[in-house]
Design an enzyme around this catalytic site. Sequence first.
Site, PDB file in Angstrom:
ATOM      1  N   TYR A  70       1.017  -1.162  -0.192  1.00  0.00           N
ATOM      2  CA  TYR A  70       0.038   0.122  -0.167  1.00  0.00           C
ATOM      3  C   TYR A  70       0.809   1.271   0.108  1.00  0.00           C
ATOM      4  O   TYR A  70       0.549   1.977  -0.786  1.00  0.00           O
ATOM      5  CB  TYR A  70      -0.828   0.049   1.217  1.00  0.00           C
ATOM      6  CG  TYR A  70      -1.790   1.186   1.493  1.00  0.00           C
ATOM      7  CD1 TYR A  70      -2.934   1.352   0.664  1.00  0.00           C
ATOM      8  CD2 TYR A  70      -1.371   2.227   2.549  1.00  0.00           C
ATOM      9  CE1 TYR A  70      -3.708   2.369   0.952  1.00  0.00           C
ATOM     10  CE2 TYR A  70      -2.127   3.248   2.654  1.00  0.00           C
ATOM     11  CZ  TYR A  70      -3.616   3.391   1.797  1.00  0.00           C
ATOM     12  OH  TYR A  70      -3.823   4.408   2.116  1.00  0.00           O
ATOM     13  N   LYS A 104       1.775   4.184  -3.034  1.00  0.00           N
ATOM     14  CA  LYS A 104       1.736   5.733  -2.935  1.00  0.00           C
ATOM     15  C   LYS A 104       2.904   6.440  -3.266  1.00  0.00           C
ATOM     16  O   LYS A 104       2.674   7.422  -3.765  1.00  0.00           O
ATOM     17  CB  LYS A 104       1.121   5.970  -1.533  1.00  0.00           C
ATOM     18  CG  LYS A 104      -0.369   5.184  -1.021  1.00  0.00           C
ATOM     19  CD  LYS A 104      -1.442   5.930  -1.692  1.00  0.00           C
ATOM     20  CE  LYS A 104      -2.805   5.673  -0.977  1.00  0.00           C
ATOM     21  NZ  LYS A 104      -3.950   6.068  -1.850  1.00  0.00           N
ATOM     22  N   ARG A 117       3.921   6.999  14.908  1.00  0.00           N
ATOM     23  CA  ARG A 117       3.894   7.889  13.695  1.00  0.00           C
ATOM     24  C   ARG A 117       3.134   9.624  14.121  1.00  0.00           C
ATOM     25  O   ARG A 117       2.096   9.557  14.720  1.00  0.00           O
ATOM     26  CB  ARG A 117       2.754   7.486  12.762  1.00  0.00           C
ATOM     27  CG  ARG A 117       2.855   8.293  11.517  1.00  0.00           C
ATOM     28  CD  ARG A 117       1.760   7.208  10.361  1.00  0.00           C
ATOM     29  NE  ARG A 117       2.625   6.302   9.645  1.00  0.00           N
ATOM     30  CZ  ARG A 117       2.053   5.232   9.099  1.00  0.00           C
ATOM     31  NH1 ARG A 117       1.051   4.980   9.393  1.00  0.00           N
ATOM     32  NH2 ARG A 117       2.799   4.257   8.782  1.00  0.00           N
TER      33      ARG A 117
HETATM   34  P1  NAD Z   1     -12.735   4.153   1.436  1.00  0.00           P
HETATM   35  O1  NAD Z   1     -12.466   2.917   1.426  1.00  0.00           O
HETATM   36  O2  NAD Z   1     -13.798   4.591   2.317  1.00  0.00           O
HETATM   37  O3  NAD Z   1     -12.712   4.837  -0.065  1.00  0.00           O
HETATM   38  C1  NAD Z   1     -12.208   4.561  -1.030  1.00  0.00           C
HETATM   39  C2  NAD Z   1     -13.348   4.213  -2.122  1.00  0.00           C
HETATM   40  O4  NAD Z   1     -12.547   3.908  -3.420  1.00  0.00           O
HETATM   41  C3  NAD Z   1     -14.191   3.272  -1.853  1.00  0.00           C
HETATM   42  O5  NAD Z   1     -15.470   3.670  -1.692  1.00  0.00           O
HETATM   43  C4  NAD Z   1     -14.077   2.077  -2.870  1.00  0.00           C
HETATM   44  O6  NAD Z   1     -15.312   1.461  -3.420  1.00  0.00           O
HETATM   45  C5  NAD Z   1     -13.520   2.888  -3.968  1.00  0.00           C
HETATM   46  N1  NAD Z   1     -12.714   2.091  -5.038  1.00  0.00           N
HETATM   47  C6  NAD Z   1     -11.731   1.142  -4.827  1.00  0.00           C
HETATM   48  N2  NAD Z   1     -11.595   0.437  -5.951  1.00  0.00           N
HETATM   49  C7  NAD Z   1     -11.961   1.042  -6.762  1.00  0.00           C
HETATM   50  C8  NAD Z   1     -11.985   0.972  -8.240  1.00  0.00           C
HETATM   51  N3  NAD Z   1     -11.390   0.065  -8.867  1.00  0.00           N
HETATM   52  N4  NAD Z   1     -12.928   1.774  -8.857  1.00  0.00           N
HETATM   53  C9  NAD Z   1     -13.489   2.770  -8.348  1.00  0.00           C
HETATM   54  N5  NAD Z   1     -13.764   3.003  -7.158  1.00  0.00           N
HETATM   55  C10 NAD Z   1     -12.864   2.284  -6.283  1.00  0.00           C
HETATM   56  O7  NAD Z   1     -11.128   5.004   2.019  1.00  0.00           O
HETATM   57  P2  NAD Z   1     -11.184   6.524   2.489  1.00  0.00           P
HETATM   58  O8  NAD Z   1     -10.667   6.552   3.971  1.00  0.00           O
HETATM   59  O9  NAD Z   1     -12.041   7.303   2.085  1.00  0.00           O
HETATM   60  O10 NAD Z   1      -9.807   6.786   1.668  1.00  0.00           O
HETATM   61  C11 NAD Z   1      -9.571   7.862   0.448  1.00  0.00           C
HETATM   62  C12 NAD Z   1      -8.295   7.828  -0.076  1.00  0.00           C
HETATM   63  O11 NAD Z   1      -7.674   8.645   0.998  1.00  0.00           O
HETATM   64  C13 NAD Z   1      -7.605   6.640  -0.331  1.00  0.00           C
HETATM   65  O12 NAD Z   1      -7.041   6.873  -1.498  1.00  0.00           O
HETATM   66  C14 NAD Z   1      -6.827   6.264   0.759  1.00  0.00           C
HETATM   67  O13 NAD Z   1      -5.769   5.458   0.475  1.00  0.00           O
HETATM   68  C15 NAD Z   1      -6.143   7.721   1.164  1.00  0.00           C
HETATM   69  N6  NAD Z   1      -5.842   7.693   2.656  1.00  0.00           N
HETATM   70  C16 NAD Z   1      -7.044   7.584   3.545  1.00  0.00           C
HETATM   71  C17 NAD Z   1      -6.519   7.737   4.936  1.00  0.00           C
HETATM   72  C18 NAD Z   1      -7.584   7.393   6.050  1.00  0.00           C
HETATM   73  O14 NAD Z   1      -7.094   7.362   7.356  1.00  0.00           O
HETATM   74  N7  NAD Z   1      -8.816   7.041   5.773  1.00  0.00           N
HETATM   75  C19 NAD Z   1      -5.121   7.612   5.287  1.00  0.00           C
HETATM   76  C20 NAD Z   1      -4.081   7.713   4.183  1.00  0.00           C
HETATM   77  C21 NAD Z   1      -4.519   7.868   3.011  1.00  0.00           C
HETATM   78  N1  GDD Z   2      -7.798  -1.405  13.158  1.00  0.00           N
HETATM   79  C1  GDD Z   2      -7.748  -1.290  14.435  1.00  0.00           C
HETATM   80  N2  GDD Z   2      -8.440  -1.814  14.864  1.00  0.00           N
HETATM   81  N3  GDD Z   2      -6.385  -1.026  15.079  1.00  0.00           N
HETATM   82  C2  GDD Z   2      -6.422  -1.192  16.251  1.00  0.00           C
HETATM   83  C3  GDD Z   2      -7.359  -1.784  17.207  1.00  0.00           C
HETATM   84  C4  GDD Z   2      -8.454  -2.264  16.351  1.00  0.00           C
HETATM   85  O1  GDD Z   2      -9.529  -2.813  17.178  1.00  0.00           O
HETATM   86  N4  GDD Z   2      -6.992  -1.935  18.363  1.00  0.00           N
HETATM   87  C5  GDD Z   2      -5.654  -1.208  18.280  1.00  0.00           C
HETATM   88  N5  GDD Z   2      -5.426  -0.867  17.019  1.00  0.00           N
HETATM   89  C6  GDD Z   2      -4.104  -0.441  16.989  1.00  0.00           C
HETATM   90  C7  GDD Z   2      -3.328  -0.872  15.349  1.00  0.00           C
HETATM   91  O2  GDD Z   2      -2.781  -2.074  16.172  1.00  0.00           O
HETATM   92  C8  GDD Z   2      -2.273   0.054  15.207  1.00  0.00           C
HETATM   93  O3  GDD Z   2      -1.340  -0.103  16.026  1.00  0.00           O
HETATM   94  C9  GDD Z   2      -3.226   1.350  15.565  1.00  0.00           C
HETATM   95  O4  GDD Z   2      -4.061   1.286  16.503  1.00  0.00           O
HETATM   96  C10 GDD Z   2      -3.519   2.081  14.161  1.00  0.00           C
HETATM   97  O5  GDD Z   2      -4.227   1.152  13.541  1.00  0.00           O
HETATM   98  P1  GDD Z   2      -4.943   1.561  12.116  1.00  0.00           P
HETATM   99  O6  GDD Z   2      -5.775   2.831  12.450  1.00  0.00           O
HETATM  100  O7  GDD Z   2      -5.680   0.430  11.610  1.00  0.00           O
HETATM  101  O8  GDD Z   2      -3.805   1.929  11.139  1.00  0.00           O
HETATM  102  P2  GDD Z   2      -2.325   2.838  10.941  1.00  0.00           P
HETATM  103  O9  GDD Z   2      -2.571   3.889  11.781  1.00  0.00           O
HETATM  104  O10 GDD Z   2      -1.223   1.749  11.418  1.00  0.00           O
HETATM  105  O11 GDD Z   2      -2.392   2.982   9.317  1.00  0.00           O
HETATM  106  C11 GDD Z   2      -3.459   3.646   9.154  1.00  0.00           C
HETATM  107  O12 GDD Z   2      -3.242   5.153   8.689  1.00  0.00           O
HETATM  108  C12 GDD Z   2      -2.658   5.097   7.458  1.00  0.00           C
HETATM  109  C13 GDD Z   2      -2.098   6.959   7.267  1.00  0.00           C
HETATM  110  O13 GDD Z   2      -1.764   7.326   8.402  1.00  0.00           O
HETATM  111  C14 GDD Z   2      -4.163   3.005   7.856  1.00  0.00           C
HETATM  112  O14 GDD Z   2      -5.357   3.166   7.621  1.00  0.00           O
HETATM  113  C15 GDD Z   2      -3.524   3.196   6.497  1.00  0.00           C
HETATM  114  O15 GDD Z   2      -4.107   2.680   5.438  1.00  0.00           O
HETATM  115  C16 GDD Z   2      -3.267   4.663   6.308  1.00  0.00           C
HETATM  116  O16 GDD Z   2      -2.463   5.203   5.152  1.00  0.00           O
END
Ligand code: NAD
Ligand code: GDD
Length: 336
Positions: A147, A151, A282
């Site tokens: 992932y 990015k 982080r």
């Molecule tokens: P989300 O999963 O709620 O939304 C992503 C959407 O993309 C989903 O609705 C999914 O159906 C759509 N999608 C996936 N594959 C697709 C495809 N092939 N064609 C069309 N649509 C497709 O996630 P989010 O939290 O809203 O994240 C939005 C963006 O922000 C993403 O690029 C994610 O990587 C990035 N991002 C989010 C977070 C976070 O904490 N939420 C952190 C870092 C980066």
């Molecule tokens: N998901 C989840 N669920 N995490 C938990 C839980 C639980 O029930 N309990 C504790 N945690 C802890 C995880 O073990 C991790 O150490 C921390 O909470 C944060 O977990 P997440 O929110 O799942 O993910 P992240 O912060 O490691 O990474 C996320 O953030 C990135 C951007 O900052 C992911 O969503 C990535 O996709 C995103 O890009």
Amino acid sequence: MSKSAVVTGAGGFIGGHLVTYLRRLGYHVRGVDLKCPDFGPSDADEFMLADLRSFEDCREAVKGVDEVYNLAADMGGIGYISGAHASITFNNTMISAQMLKAAFDAKVERFLFSSSACVYPQHLQDVPSVIPLKEEDAFPAAPEEGYGLEKLYTEKLCQYFTEDYGFPTRSVRFHNVYGPYGTYDGGKEKAPAALCRKVARTPDGGTIDIWGDGQQTRSFMYVDDCVEGIYRIMQSNYSGPLNLGTDELVNISGLVDLVAEAAGKTIHKSFDLSKPQGVRGRNSDNTLLRETLGWEPGIHLREGLKPTYAWIAAQIQEAQHEAQREADAAPRQAAE
Ligand code: NAD
Ligand code: GDD
């Protein structure tokens, strides 16, 4: 005439909120996604179901718009992204590269790529008292497997399209975003939503399970700050990668305490070291964001968790009522 925008990922969490934000600003908005939003209708003027792994669908998606906000991705919390490297990397490579090329071919004014704090090297995030991450720290590279690697690669692809063709691109590194209308169940949920769900399903005085030892740290950004930041960055003239997050560092145990406070419950913690934990610490360094925009996310975690918890608790209560109605109806139907 009003500006037009396409928001991909509009059926998802941040994309759904961004559609609403842009509509309020007077934009004509086309939402695009594989699926309709899970929790109610989209605010978009038009909503297109499309699979953006197909170049034809990318071309259709960007037709006739001024700005492209590319938020579509195969995405989830640490449990999801650490367990599906091949499919996530393949899907997101196809979406990101082809959306960029389709937007360039269509001569749109600006293209925004939603990147992630997962681009940063693992070895800079190995203690809870982490030094906040600056944009320049991404190289020499050692991103999150799959992932995060995609990015980082797509950020560079955006940079090359800007340098070689003068195409205006933006790359925004989100740090863990939370708020209402986000996934809170099913395996893709991130820590704030997962912990709200667990607390909502637990009676006052009960115990919830927490992944890891609770000492790992993160910063969390409320979704309203996220969509405002996205818009501000898009309208700025800065095309390099920018952090978008808060620098309010909290450990996961402290996050649980804040969720319990929002719920008005006493909650005990049970730590499960067998579950995915990601990086040890982080945080976002917002120096460049402040210099560029004169703005940074300002909603404190304690404040943002209140509406987030209230929304998730209401969803869970509604689901419980629905299950009860079905259980009550079953004996009546059997008797008829
Ligand atoms: P989300 O999963 O709620 O939304 C992503 C959407 O993309 C989903 O609705 C999914 O159906 C759509 N999608 C996936 N594959 C697709 C495809 N092939 N064609 C069309 N649509 C497709 O996630 P989010 O939290 O809203 O994240 C939005 C963006 O922000 C993403 O690029 C994610 O990587 C990035 N991002 C989010 C977070 C976070 O904490 N939420 C952190 C870092 C980066
Ligand atoms: N998901 C989840 N669920 N995490 C938990 C839980 C639980 O029930 N309990 C504790 N945690 C802890 C995880 O073990 C991790 O150490 C921390 O909470 C944060 O977990 P997440 O929110 O799942 O993910 P992240 O912060 O490691 O990474 C996320 O953030 C990135 C951007 O900052 C992911 O969503 C990535 O996709 C995103 O890009």
